[in-house]
Design a protein around this motif. Structure first.
Motif, PDB file in Angstrom:
ATOM      1  N   ILE B  53      -8.862  -5.609  -5.702  1.00  0.00           N
ATOM      2  CA  ILE B  53      -9.255  -4.932  -4.456  1.00  0.00           C
ATOM      3  C   ILE B  53      -9.488  -5.962  -3.358  1.00  0.00           C
ATOM      4  N   SER B  55      -8.250  -8.986  -3.111  1.00  0.00           N
ATOM      5  CA  SER B  55      -6.967  -9.580  -2.666  1.00  0.00           C
ATOM      6  C   SER B  55      -6.191  -8.601  -1.815  1.00  0.00           C
ATOM      7  N   SER B  56      -6.294  -7.313  -2.166  1.00  0.00           N
ATOM      8  CA  SER B  56      -5.546  -6.327  -1.381  1.00  0.00           C
ATOM      9  C   SER B  56      -6.089  -6.256   0.040  1.00  0.00           C
ATOM     10  N   PHE B  57      -7.423  -6.357   0.171  1.00  0.00           N
ATOM     11  CA  PHE B  57      -8.004  -6.375   1.519  1.00  0.00           C
ATOM     12  C   PHE B  57      -7.559  -7.620   2.281  1.00  0.00           C
ATOM     13  N   ASN B  58      -7.436  -8.747   1.557  1.00  0.00           N
ATOM     14  CA  ASN B  58      -6.909  -9.954   2.182  1.00  0.00           C
ATOM     15  C   ASN B  58      -5.532  -9.710   2.759  1.00  0.00           C
ATOM     16  N   LEU B  59      -4.698  -9.026   1.956  1.00  0.00           N
ATOM     17  CA  LEU B  59      -3.329  -8.730   2.406  1.00  0.00           C
ATOM     18  C   LEU B  59      -3.348  -7.876   3.662  1.00  0.00           C
ATOM     19  N   ILE B  60      -4.248  -6.878   3.641  1.00  0.00           N
ATOM     20  CA  ILE B  60      -4.297  -5.949   4.782  1.00  0.00           C
ATOM     21  C   ILE B  60      -4.752  -6.698   6.028  1.00  0.00           C
ATOM     22  N   ASP B  64      -0.025  -8.774   6.437  1.00  0.00           N
ATOM     23  CA  ASP B  64       1.149  -9.164   5.655  1.00  0.00           C
ATOM     24  C   ASP B  64       2.379  -8.396   6.155  1.00  0.00           C
ATOM     25  N   LEU B  67       4.131  -5.847   3.891  1.00  0.00           N
ATOM     26  CA  LEU B  67       3.228  -4.703   3.703  1.00  0.00           C
ATOM     27  C   LEU B  67       3.338  -3.743   4.883  1.00  0.00           C
ATOM     28  N   GLU B 247      -2.023  -6.194  -6.555  1.00  0.00           N
ATOM     29  CA  GLU B 247      -2.732  -6.260  -5.268  1.00  0.00           C
ATOM     30  C   GLU B 247      -1.927  -5.592  -4.163  1.00  0.00           C
ATOM     31  N   SER B 251      -3.215  -2.544  -2.169  1.00  0.00           N
ATOM     32  CA  SER B 251      -3.465  -2.587  -0.726  1.00  0.00           C
ATOM     33  C   SER B 251      -2.753  -1.428  -0.034  1.00  0.00           C
ATOM     34  N   VAL B 254      -4.858   1.520  -0.617  1.00  0.00           N
ATOM     35  CA  VAL B 254      -6.020   1.537   0.281  1.00  0.00           C
ATOM     36  C   VAL B 254      -5.609   2.074   1.655  1.00  0.00           C
TER      37      VAL B 254
END
Lengths: 331, 275
Positions: B53, B55-60, B64, B67, B247, B251, B254
């Motif tokens: 979770i 890391s996925s927020f990092n991506l968002i 990215d 993404l 992730e 993301s 999310v």
């Protein structure tokens, strides 16, 4: 053509319920016509037919000398304004509500503004102009609906129970408006009410509608009820009355208010009906005096000025109300 | 009773699947070769899901590119289909409700049935029509965004149509009389009804949008899940999960949830306004 409407053998039924029986009717042009009747007597159905909203199941309607057909109904409908009993207002402000009919008829902005201004001042609702329609009271809704209809400048104004749910001042204002529209603008006005006094104030062209049947005389003391068994006693629910006929399947009786005798003491006479009651309303006219007396039912009597003065009648006074069994109409 | 039992069994089965699904990640997470990207998660093996979770927020939040490409494709096809479907369904819905005609009841039953149309069925029918040997094979629509939009339109058209019919039905019966008395034509009537029932109609449109954006079957079958072209959020989630980049999938999940939240906030706002 003197008469605007001529209805021949009109009948209207829906789901096997008959709302209007073979009805023949003529409505005069530029006059005020009133239909009186109890709830469920078919008043609204008749107005829906007169406004060409619902076509009758059978019969012919002549409007302005022309027979009403599918191809000319729209043209004629545009000359009629119909204010329903519980009028529907659109979302938005009062101004937008009055404007909508003009918009639908492609009337340009300046003309729209002019006509709306005129209507708002005629109805004395300028102060409501910017209010949202869902924030209005019942009486205000009625006025806006009348505005919405009048702004289209119809020749005929049809109103279903316009006086219901209005306060005293609004009733007087509306009465003045109806008279103004009729006299100054020469409009034909048709309305319904269940209040006889209200009807008599505005017109003498009064029709009674009872169970979908039309009576040209207007019945003032109209009571609904049934005969007890095969006797000559008629039970209105609140009072027992004696009638010369008996055992009929009639549901209504009417007593002519001029045939009613008032006295301070109980009369020793041949009159079969004698009730003790209290005067609850007195209305003075040029020729006579109308009294509303509570005898369990509300009954109206019309007496002369002389008789009124002789008996020294006043409000809240107790009196005896008597009438002959033969002066009662049954149907 | 039987029905309840089946439901319970069904729920148990689904729960088991979900638990097994996450357990399987716990197992895979320890194998370095299969999932090199989630190496960090290895240190605290129980925290795998939460690490994902984060890391996925990092991506968002790092915006990215791949993404957001997927998100934009998703929004594009959903918005296009909702606009087209609304423009068709709302006027038709109003006309159907206000007029009496033979076969109206049958039409209502058909429409209700179409509401439950599985997306893969739409996908397969559309695939049959659009593929090279199909009826419309010549126009080369298969595996394009247009194909997804057509499929989504077919999916949400009955939904908007049904909700429009319900919305118009629930308008005041006096409105029809008022329109007649004011001399409104059929087209003017449609506009009046849209204006009077606007909040209820928006509910229908938003419901349709929610269905469109979360749809996976059609996008997969006629879109083909082509990266940078027809890859939508849902197809990407399905792919990335099976590929192991949890992730990335999460993301997207999310974002999808966030969009669902946004839709519901808008829906709530209109429902409040209605009152």
């Amino acid at each position: 053509m003197k008469n605007l409407y001529h209805l021949k053998k009109i009948a209207f039924n829906y789901d096997n319920n008959i709302f209007i029986h073979d009805l023949d009717l003529e409505i005069a042009r530029s006059k005020i016509t009133c239909f009186i009747g109890p709830n469920g007597s078919g008043k609204t159905t008749l107005l829906n037919i007169l406004s060409f909203l619902n076509p009758p199941n059978s019969g012919v309607i002549f409007y302005d000398g022309n027979e009403l057909r599918k191809d000319n109904i729209k043209t004629f409908r545009n000359t009629i304004g119909y204010v329903q009993q519980n009028p529907y207002l659109f979302r938005g402000t009062v101004y937008e509500n009055i404007e909508i009919g003009l918009k639908l008829n492609h009337i340009n902005y300046e003309k729209r503004a002019q006509r709306i201004k005129k209507i708002l001042s005629l109805l004395r609702i300028e102060n409501l102009s910017g209010r949202l329609s869902n924030s209005l009271s019942g009486g205000e809704i009625k006025k806006v609906a009348i505005g919405q209809t009048l702004v289209l400048e119809p020749n005929v104004l049809i109103m279903d129970e316009p006086f219901s749910n209005l306060d005293r001042n609004s009733i007087i204002e509306l009465e003045e408006l109806i008279i103004l529209l009729n006299i100054k603008f020469n409009k034909t006005i048709i309305f319904t009410t269940h209040d006889q006094v209200q009807a008599q104030k505005l017109t003498n062209l009064i029709f009674s509608l009872i169970e979908g049947r039309l009576f040209s005389a207007h019945f003032i003391n109209l009571f609904r009820g049934k005969f007890i068994g095969s006797t000559n006693k008629f039970d209105t629910g609140k009072q027992l009355m004696t009638i010369c006929d008996s055992g009929k399947e009639a549901e209504y009786i009417a007593i002519d208010p001029r045939q009613i005798v008032l006295s301070l003491e109980k009369l020793d006479s041949s009159m079969q009906n004698s009730f003790f009651g209290r005067i609850i309303e007195i209305e003075e006219n040029d020729s006579n005096i109308k009294l509303n007396i509570d005898i369990g039912e509300n009954i109206q009597a019309i007496i002369s000025h002389e008789a009124f003065n002789e008996l020294k009648l006043s409000l809240s006074m107790n009196v005896w109300v008597s009438f002959k069994s033969t002066s009662v109409m049954i149907f | 009773m039987i029905c309840q039992n089946i439901n319970k069994m069904e729920i148990n089965r689904v729960l088991k699947t979900i638990i097994l699904y996450f357990l399987s990640f716990q197992v895979f997470a320890k194998e370095e070769i299969v999932f090199p990207v989630i190496k960090e998660a290895e240190s605290t093996s129980t925290g795998f899901f939460f690490d994902a979770i984060i890391s996925s927020f990092n991506l968002i939040f790092n915006l990215d590119a791949s993404l957001f490409n997927v998100v934009i494709t998703s929004l594009k096809v959903s918005f296009s289909s909702i606009i087209i479907a609304s423009l068709i369904a709302i006027p038709i819905g109003i006309i159907v409700t206000l007029n009496k005609f033979i076969g109206k009841r049958i039409l209502m039953i058909v429409l209700n049935t179409l509401m439950a149309l599985p997306t893969v069925v739409i996908g397969i029918i559309l695939y049959g029509i659009l593929n090279r040997r199909g009826l419309l094979g010549g126009i080369d629509l298969l595996y394009t965004q247009t194909a997804i939009i057509i499929g989504l339109c077919i999916l949400i058209l009955p939904i908007i149509l049904n909700l429009t019919i319900a919305a118009i039905h629930s308008t005041d019966s006096r409105l029809a009389d008022r329109c007649t008395l004011l001399g409104a034509t059929q087209i003017q009537r449609i506009f009046i009804y849209i204006s009077e029932a606007r909040f209820a109609l928006i509910t229908g449109v938003i419901t349709g949008f929610g269905r469109a954006i979360g749809e996976v079957g059609i996008a997969m079958m006629v879109g083909g899940n082509i990266e940078g072209h027809t890859r939508t959020m849902t197809t990407a989630i399905a792919l990335e999960t099976s590929k192991g980049s949890f992730e990335f999938a999460l993301s997207l999940g999310v974002i999808l949830l966030f969009i669902a939240l946004l839709i519901n906030i808008i829906l709530y706002y209109f429902q409040q306004k209605e009152i």
